[in-house]
Design a protein around this motif. Structure first.
Motif, PDB file in Angstrom:
ATOM      1  N   ARG A  26      -2.201  -5.708  -1.300  1.00 25.43           N
ATOM      2  CA  ARG A  26      -1.284  -4.974  -2.318  1.00 25.43           C
ATOM      3  C   ARG A  26      -1.405  -3.403  -2.268  1.00 25.43           C
ATOM      4  N   ILE A  27      -0.180  -2.939  -1.745  1.00 26.27           N
ATOM      5  CA  ILE A  27      -0.480  -1.431  -1.385  1.00 26.27           C
ATOM      6  C   ILE A  27       0.377  -0.566  -2.327  1.00 26.27           C
ATOM      7  N   VAL A  28       0.036   0.653  -2.920  1.00 23.49           N
ATOM      8  CA  VAL A  28       0.736   1.506  -3.626  1.00 23.49           C
ATOM      9  C   VAL A  28       1.021   2.759  -2.590  1.00 23.49           C
ATOM     10  N   VAL A  29       2.342   2.839  -2.409  1.00 19.51           N
ATOM     11  CA  VAL A  29       2.610   4.151  -1.511  1.00 19.51           C
ATOM     12  C   VAL A  29       3.310   5.281  -2.280  1.00 19.51           C
ATOM     13  N   LYS A  30       2.805   6.620  -2.237  1.00 18.34           N
ATOM     14  CA  LYS A  30       3.379   7.538  -2.661  1.00 18.34           C
ATOM     15  C   LYS A  30       3.872   8.386  -1.850  1.00 18.34           C
ATOM     16  N   ILE A  31       5.136   8.882  -2.100  1.00 17.38           N
ATOM     17  CA  ILE A  31       5.946   9.828  -1.366  1.00 17.38           C
ATOM     18  C   ILE A  31       6.398  11.000  -2.168  1.00 17.38           C
ATOM     19  N   GLY A  32       6.174  12.237  -1.697  1.00 17.40           N
ATOM     20  CA  GLY A  32       6.500  13.363  -2.478  1.00 17.40           C
ATOM     21  C   GLY A  32       7.799  14.090  -2.194  1.00 17.40           C
ATOM     22  N   THR A  33       8.287  15.091  -3.018  1.00 20.91           N
ATOM     23  CA  THR A  33       9.489  15.629  -2.858  1.00 20.91           C
ATOM     24  C   THR A  33       9.432  16.311  -1.416  1.00 20.91           C
TER      25      THR A  33
ATOM     26  N   ILE B   9       6.452  -4.341   5.983  1.00 22.81           N
ATOM     27  CA  ILE B   9       4.895  -4.709   5.529  1.00 22.81           C
ATOM     28  C   ILE B   9       4.812  -5.741   4.629  1.00 22.81           C
ATOM     29  N   LYS B  10       5.966  -5.819   3.663  1.00 20.20           N
ATOM     30  CA  LYS B  10       6.188  -7.081   2.559  1.00 20.20           C
ATOM     31  C   LYS B  10       6.471  -8.139   3.369  1.00 20.20           C
ATOM     32  N   ASN B  11       7.384  -8.087   4.544  1.00 20.40           N
ATOM     33  CA  ASN B  11       7.633  -9.467   5.170  1.00 20.40           C
ATOM     34  C   ASN B  11       6.267  -9.988   5.806  1.00 20.40           C
ATOM     35  N   SER B  12       5.220  -9.177   6.139  1.00 19.12           N
ATOM     36  CA  SER B  12       4.304  -9.450   6.688  1.00 19.12           C
ATOM     37  C   SER B  12       3.075  -9.949   5.654  1.00 19.12           C
ATOM     38  N   GLY B  13       3.523 -10.048   4.436  1.00 17.64           N
ATOM     39  CA  GLY B  13       2.837 -10.662   3.155  1.00 17.64           C
ATOM     40  C   GLY B  13       1.867  -9.768   2.332  1.00 17.64           C
ATOM     41  N   THR B  14       2.166  -8.309   2.720  1.00 18.70           N
ATOM     42  CA  THR B  14       1.602  -7.423   1.648  1.00 18.70           C
ATOM     43  C   THR B  14       2.459  -6.999   0.530  1.00 18.70           C
ATOM     44  N   GLU B  15       2.082  -6.951  -0.704  1.00 19.88           N
ATOM     45  CA  GLU B  15       2.928  -6.684  -1.739  1.00 19.88           C
ATOM     46  C   GLU B  15       3.014  -4.803  -1.802  1.00 19.88           C
ATOM     47  N   VAL B  16       4.039  -4.319  -1.988  1.00 20.12           N
ATOM     48  CA  VAL B  16       4.294  -3.172  -1.886  1.00 20.12           C
ATOM     49  C   VAL B  16       4.724  -2.528  -3.311  1.00 20.12           C
ATOM     50  N   VAL B  17       4.018  -1.358  -3.610  1.00 14.15           N
ATOM     51  CA  VAL B  17       4.783  -0.706  -4.794  1.00 14.15           C
ATOM     52  C   VAL B  17       4.949   0.699  -4.358  1.00 14.15           C
TER      53      VAL B  17
ATOM     54  N   PRO C 114      15.068  -6.761  -3.170  1.00 14.40           N
ATOM     55  CA  PRO C 114      15.372  -6.241  -4.194  1.00 14.40           C
ATOM     56  C   PRO C 114      14.426  -4.883  -4.520  1.00 14.40           C
ATOM     57  N   VAL C 115      14.926  -3.907  -5.339  1.00 12.31           N
ATOM     58  CA  VAL C 115      14.118  -3.152  -5.788  1.00 12.31           C
ATOM     59  C   VAL C 115      14.272  -3.131  -7.410  1.00 12.31           C
ATOM     60  N   ALA C 116      13.177  -2.345  -7.900  1.00 17.66           N
ATOM     61  CA  ALA C 116      13.320  -2.236  -9.323  1.00 17.66           C
ATOM     62  C   ALA C 116      12.866  -1.035  -9.881  1.00 17.66           C
ATOM     63  N   GLN C 117      13.554  -0.342 -10.813  1.00 14.17           N
ATOM     64  CA  GLN C 117      13.031   1.096 -11.292  1.00 14.17           C
ATOM     65  C   GLN C 117      12.141   0.992 -12.590  1.00 14.17           C
ATOM     66  N   LEU C 118      11.003   1.815 -12.353  1.00 12.02           N
ATOM     67  CA  LEU C 118      10.104   1.750 -13.575  1.00 12.02           C
ATOM     68  C   LEU C 118       9.805   3.382 -13.590  1.00 12.02           C
TER      69      LEU C 118
ATOM     70  N   SER D 265       5.810 -10.673  -8.518  1.00  8.70           N
ATOM     71  CA  SER D 265       6.086 -12.130  -8.170  1.00  8.70           C
ATOM     72  C   SER D 265       7.451 -12.132  -8.182  1.00  8.70           C
ATOM     73  N   MET D 266       8.231 -11.608  -8.506  1.00  5.78           N
ATOM     74  CA  MET D 266       9.747 -12.243  -8.118  1.00  5.78           C
ATOM     75  C   MET D 266      10.123 -11.348  -6.792  1.00  5.78           C
ATOM     76  N   GLY D 267       9.197 -10.851  -6.047  1.00  5.16           N
ATOM     77  CA  GLY D 267       9.727 -10.367  -4.940  1.00  5.16           C
ATOM     78  C   GLY D 267      10.172  -9.158  -4.732  1.00  5.16           C
ATOM     79  N   CYS D 268      10.249  -8.275  -5.876  1.00  6.99           N
ATOM     80  CA  CYS D 268      10.820  -6.602  -5.888  1.00  6.99           C
ATOM     81  C   CYS D 268       9.913  -5.878  -5.205  1.00  6.99           C
ATOM     82  N   VAL D 269      10.499  -4.719  -4.974  1.00  5.05           N
ATOM     83  CA  VAL D 269       9.706  -3.580  -4.570  1.00  5.05           C
ATOM     84  C   VAL D 269       9.854  -2.685  -5.801  1.00  5.05           C
ATOM     85  N   PRO D 270       8.939  -2.635  -6.606  1.00  2.00           N
ATOM     86  CA  PRO D 270       9.002  -1.569  -7.734  1.00  2.00           C
ATOM     87  C   PRO D 270       9.083  -0.367  -7.293  1.00  2.00           C
TER      88      PRO D 270
END
Ligand code: GLU
Length: 263
Positions: free
Chosen positions: A9-16, A41-49, A99-103, A128-133
């Motif tokens: 599971r990785i968190v990726v941060k991208i700045g303005t 990366i998600k297709n390869s099995g790693t969860e992405v936020v 699919p993406v989800a906004q938080l 777990s729903m397979g979304c990219v938050p």
């Protein structure tokens, strides 16, 4: 020890400053490449936020406004621009099948146990729903008392919240240097930092670029928040988001913060 190759599971941060051109308009090619690489990366099995900035600048670009000078203007522009940013992520991620989800978060959510646990549950459920938050600060209702002090720190709190294996900060510099490379041509990049100390934070200059708010100090503070939870962080150049493939296999050029808490 770098745990690359085993990130679940990785968190990726991208700045303005990485998401936009010097004109202040969104860098579509970079946003699409980011969505493509994260999808892969998600297709390869790693969860992405994804923790993404860009709302205020996209708001400015959308209505042709000047750079905001008041908090009210900034909050209104964030409300306009957040939608612009999400429209693009929605389109590009959907092109690659995700699919993406906004938080949108504020610091008081993290500080209040019941709200924090609601945010944690939502994130788990989305993954777990397979979304990219896709997470940003809720700038439109944020104010001094409840802000994160920028998305570098927000990404660290998100890393802790979702028990990430690593937080990757895609930014406008390719790592952490022993002095400011914009001022000192002999500055050396430090590829590995075991523990971020308070002295290192104090020594790092404050300001980021004109469009971004981050700067190195904010990134070191983020690494400190993560190291309390034993989570590593990496700073790499965001110019080409394909660098995330090298982060995944441990060959990326950048600075790896091992996340070892200070003794
Ligand atoms: N949340 C802000 C935005 O989306 C950016 C804050 C930051 O980059 O640190 O515009």
């Amino acid at each position: 020890m770098n745990n690359a190759g085993n990130y679940k599971r990785i968190v990726v941060k991208i700045g303005t400053s990485t998401l936009t051109h010097d004109t202040g308009k969104l860098n579509l090619h970079r946003i699409e490449t980011l969505a493509q690489v994260l999808s892969d990366i998600k297709n390869s099995g790693t969860e992405v936020v994804l923790v993404s900035s860009g709302a205020v600048t996209a708001g400015v670009a959308r209505i042709g406004f000047h750079r905001p000078t008041s908090t009210r203007e900034k909050q209104a522009l964030a409300a306009i621009g957040q939608n612009e940013v999400m429209k693009l992520y929605g389109k590009f991620f959907s092109l690659y099948g995700h699919p993406v989800a906004q938080l949108l978060l504020t610091k008081d959510v993290i500080d209040a146990p019941s709200r924090r646990s609601a945010a944690e549950d939502t994130l788990e459920e989305l993954l777990s729903m397979g979304c990219v938050p896709i997470i940003n600060e809720n700038d439109s209702v944020s104010c001094y008392e409840i802000d994160f002090g920028g998305n570098d720190r927000l990404s660290a709190y998100v890393g802790v919240l979702c028990h990430a294996d690593i937080v990757v900060n895609l930014t406008d510099i390719d790592g952490f240097y022993d002095s400011d490379p914009r001022k000192n041509p002999y500055a050396k990049m430090i590829p590995y930092v075991e523990t971020v100390t308070d002295d290192m934070v104090t020594a790092a200059g404050g300001a980021g670029t004109e469009r971004g708010t981050g700067g190195m100090q904010a990134k070191l503070l983020a690494a400190q928040i993560l190291q309390e939870a034993g989570i590593p962080m990496m700073i790499v150049a965001g110019t080409d988001p394909k660098i995330l493939y090298s982060v995944m296999d441990g060959t990326a050029k950048g600075t790896y913060f091992a996340g070892v808490a200070a003794k």
